[in-house]
Motif scaffolding. Structure first.
Motif, PDB file in Angstrom:
ATOM      1  N   PHE A   1       0.822  -1.210   0.000  1.00 46.22           N
ATOM      2  CA  PHE A   1       0.000   0.000   0.000  1.00 46.22           C
ATOM      3  C   PHE A   1       0.859   1.264   0.000  1.00 46.22           C
ATOM      4  N   GLY A   2       0.224   2.358  -0.394  1.00 46.17           N
ATOM      5  CA  GLY A   2       0.854   3.669  -0.334  1.00 46.17           C
ATOM      6  C   GLY A   2      -0.201   4.701   0.027  1.00 46.17           C
ATOM      7  N   TYR A   3       0.192   5.770   0.684  1.00 49.91           N
ATOM      8  CA  TYR A   3      -0.792   6.767   1.111  1.00 49.91           C
ATOM      9  C   TYR A   3      -1.037   7.809   0.011  1.00 49.91           C
ATOM     10  N   ILE A   4      -2.242   8.412   0.066  1.00 51.17           N
ATOM     11  CA  ILE A   4      -2.627   9.477  -0.857  1.00 51.17           C
ATOM     12  C   ILE A   4      -2.987  10.704  -0.037  1.00 51.17           C
ATOM     13  N   LEU A   5      -2.439  11.856  -0.409  1.00 46.44           N
ATOM     14  CA  LEU A   5      -2.712  13.121   0.273  1.00 46.44           C
ATOM     15  C   LEU A   5      -3.575  14.025  -0.596  1.00 46.44           C
ATOM     16  N   ASP A   6      -4.207  15.000   0.038  1.00 45.42           N
ATOM     17  CA  ASP A   6      -5.042  15.939  -0.707  1.00 45.42           C
ATOM     18  C   ASP A   6      -4.241  16.694  -1.762  1.00 45.42           C
ATOM     19  N   LYS A   7      -2.974  16.972  -1.481  1.00 45.07           N
ATOM     20  CA  LYS A   7      -2.160  17.716  -2.435  1.00 45.07           C
ATOM     21  C   LYS A   7      -1.764  16.880  -3.648  1.00 45.07           C
ATOM     22  N   ASN A   8      -2.032  15.570  -3.613  1.00 46.90           N
ATOM     23  CA  ASN A   8      -1.752  14.698  -4.753  1.00 46.90           C
ATOM     24  C   ASN A   8      -2.874  14.722  -5.791  1.00 46.90           C
ATOM     25  N   VAL A   9      -4.016  15.323  -5.452  1.00 47.24           N
ATOM     26  CA  VAL A   9      -5.175  15.299  -6.336  1.00 47.24           C
ATOM     27  C   VAL A   9      -5.015  16.314  -7.463  1.00 47.24           C
ATOM     28  N   ILE A  10      -5.246  15.845  -8.688  1.00 51.38           N
ATOM     29  CA  ILE A  10      -5.199  16.682  -9.894  1.00 51.38           C
ATOM     30  C   ILE A  10      -6.603  16.714 -10.482  1.00 51.38           C
ATOM     31  N   GLN A  11      -7.048  17.868 -10.910  1.00 53.94           N
ATOM     32  CA  GLN A  11      -8.408  18.000 -11.416  1.00 53.94           C
ATOM     33  C   GLN A  11      -8.547  17.435 -12.828  1.00 53.94           C
ATOM     34  N   GLN A  12      -9.688  16.806 -13.071  1.00 54.68           N
ATOM     35  CA  GLN A  12      -9.985  16.289 -14.404  1.00 54.68           C
ATOM     36  C   GLN A  12     -10.031  17.441 -15.413  1.00 54.68           C
ATOM     37  N   ASP A  13      -9.642  17.183 -16.651  1.00 55.75           N
ATOM     38  CA  ASP A  13      -9.624  18.154 -17.749  1.00 55.75           C
ATOM     39  C   ASP A  13      -8.618  19.277 -17.532  1.00 55.75           C
ATOM     40  N   SER A  14      -7.665  19.060 -16.638  1.00 61.18           N
ATOM     41  CA  SER A  14      -6.644  20.081 -16.399  1.00 61.18           C
ATOM     42  C   SER A  14      -5.344  19.700 -17.101  1.00 61.18           C
ATOM     43  N   ALA A  15      -4.378  20.606 -17.058  1.00 60.18           N
ATOM     44  CA  ALA A  15      -3.059  20.359 -17.644  1.00 60.18           C
ATOM     45  C   ALA A  15      -2.118  19.846 -16.560  1.00 60.18           C
ATOM     46  N   VAL A  16      -1.488  18.725 -16.810  1.00 60.33           N
ATOM     47  CA  VAL A  16      -0.518  18.136 -15.895  1.00 60.33           C
ATOM     48  C   VAL A  16       0.867  18.565 -16.347  1.00 60.33           C
ATOM     49  N   LEU A  17       1.661  19.100 -15.420  1.00 64.82           N
ATOM     50  CA  LEU A  17       2.981  19.610 -15.784  1.00 64.82           C
ATOM     51  C   LEU A  17       4.032  18.508 -15.698  1.00 64.82           C
ATOM     52  N   ALA A  18       4.760  18.299 -16.785  1.00 66.81           N
ATOM     53  CA  ALA A  18       5.801  17.270 -16.819  1.00 66.81           C
ATOM     54  C   ALA A  18       6.871  17.526 -15.770  1.00 66.81           C
TER      55      ALA A  18
END
Length: 295
Positions: free
Chosen positions: A107-124
């Motif tokens: 297992f691994g933990y997930i934090l609120d700051k890891n959330v990316i919004q749908q239809d957004s731009a993800v920065l490489a």
């Protein structure tokens, strides 16, 4: 002359006493204790926060056990929470296997700051080496606490609020020593958080009793071309089995699944890697689409 002699003698006595005191103090002082686990935790957090990779675990913990890897990861989580992050759920690893005997749930933990919004731009630039794996996953949102785990799949299902589609971005922070793969094990990956680098929680929702768990599929399109596809049965027979493993693993570590937690259970396909500008869409058979772009 006698006065000068007396002053000189007094100076020598004071100096000698001071030297003896200093020597005695240094001889009796206990040696500094180095907390290797704390060093590992701080180092891993630094590299995660700066989107970099490190061979530190392979160097300092060549034979790391599963127990030690869990301790390191959970101490990382503890420090993240003290720094103000909010824990929102868990990811499962080791779930995609053709042989049930080789199933090794992690297992691994997930934090609120890891959330990316749908239809957004993800920065490489927010991923080590400016590249990342795109995982199509099925997730669960819980509606009750499981402090003592679950005794059956039916008990577990009764505690699920709904099923959701998700995308996980995966990029390992831990890397082998000198590029030698034999210096790194799955426990090193576990200690560093199983490569979790971000998550998109889709808008798709399904009731657990109505969801066709074994037959859900997903296709990943990159710039309009099919890059990967898979079915939910690739996740240890069914994602519900992965969730069942997690709900009973966590209490052994003094933690547990809580109401509102989101759990993603592993990729349904062999993950494609994106490392440049592109448009990505994941099409789930019943849970709908998730889209984003990379810049």
């Amino acid at each position: 002359m006698n006065r000068l002699y007396t002053l000189a003698l007094a100076f020598l006595i004071i100096t000698a006493c001071k030297h003896k005191s200093d020597t005695s103090s240094s001889e009796t002082a206990p040696p500094a204790v180095v907390d290797e686990t704390e060093i590992a935790v701080d180092s891993l957090l630094y590299f995660r926060h700066h989107y970099q990779q490190t061979d530190m675990l392979s160097r300092r913990f060549p034979g790391i056990t599963l127990e030690k890897s869990m301790e390191i990861q959970l101490r990382m989580l503890e420090k993240e929470l003290k720094a103000g992050a909010r824990h929102i759920g868990w990811k499962m690893g080791g779930t995609v296997t053709d042989d049930s005997a080789s199933y090794n749930p992690l297992f691994g933990y997930i934090l609120d700051k890891n959330v990316i919004q749908q239809d957004s731009a993800v920065l490489a630039e927010n991923f080590p080496s400016a590249q990342v794996e795109v995982e199509g996953e099925i997730g669960f949102v819980m509606k009750k606490d499981f402090q003592n785990g679950a005794k059956s799949l039916e008990e577990l299902k009764a505690g699920i609020d709904y099923v959701v589609n998700a995308v996980e971005f995966a990029k390992a922070v831990a890397i082998p020593l000198n590029g030698n793969a034999e210096t790194m094990t799955i426990n090193h990956v576990m200690a560093s958080g199983l490569g979790h680098a971000g998550i998109i929680i889709g808008a798709g929702r399904a009731d657990i009793e109505e969801f066709d768990m074994e037959n859900e599929t997903v296709k990943c399109f990159i710039d309009g071309e099919l890059a990967a596809e898979g079915t939910a049965t690739n996740v240890y027979g069914t994602p519900l089995n992965a969730l069942y493993s997690l709900v009973n693993m966590l209490p052994e570590q003094g933690i547990y699944l809580k109401k509102g937690d989101i759990i993603i259970t592993g990729s349904l396909y062999k993950n494609p890697v994106i490392d440049s500008t592109c448009a990505v869409k994941l099409a789930f058979s019943s849970l709908g689409d998730i889209s984003f772009s990379m810049e």
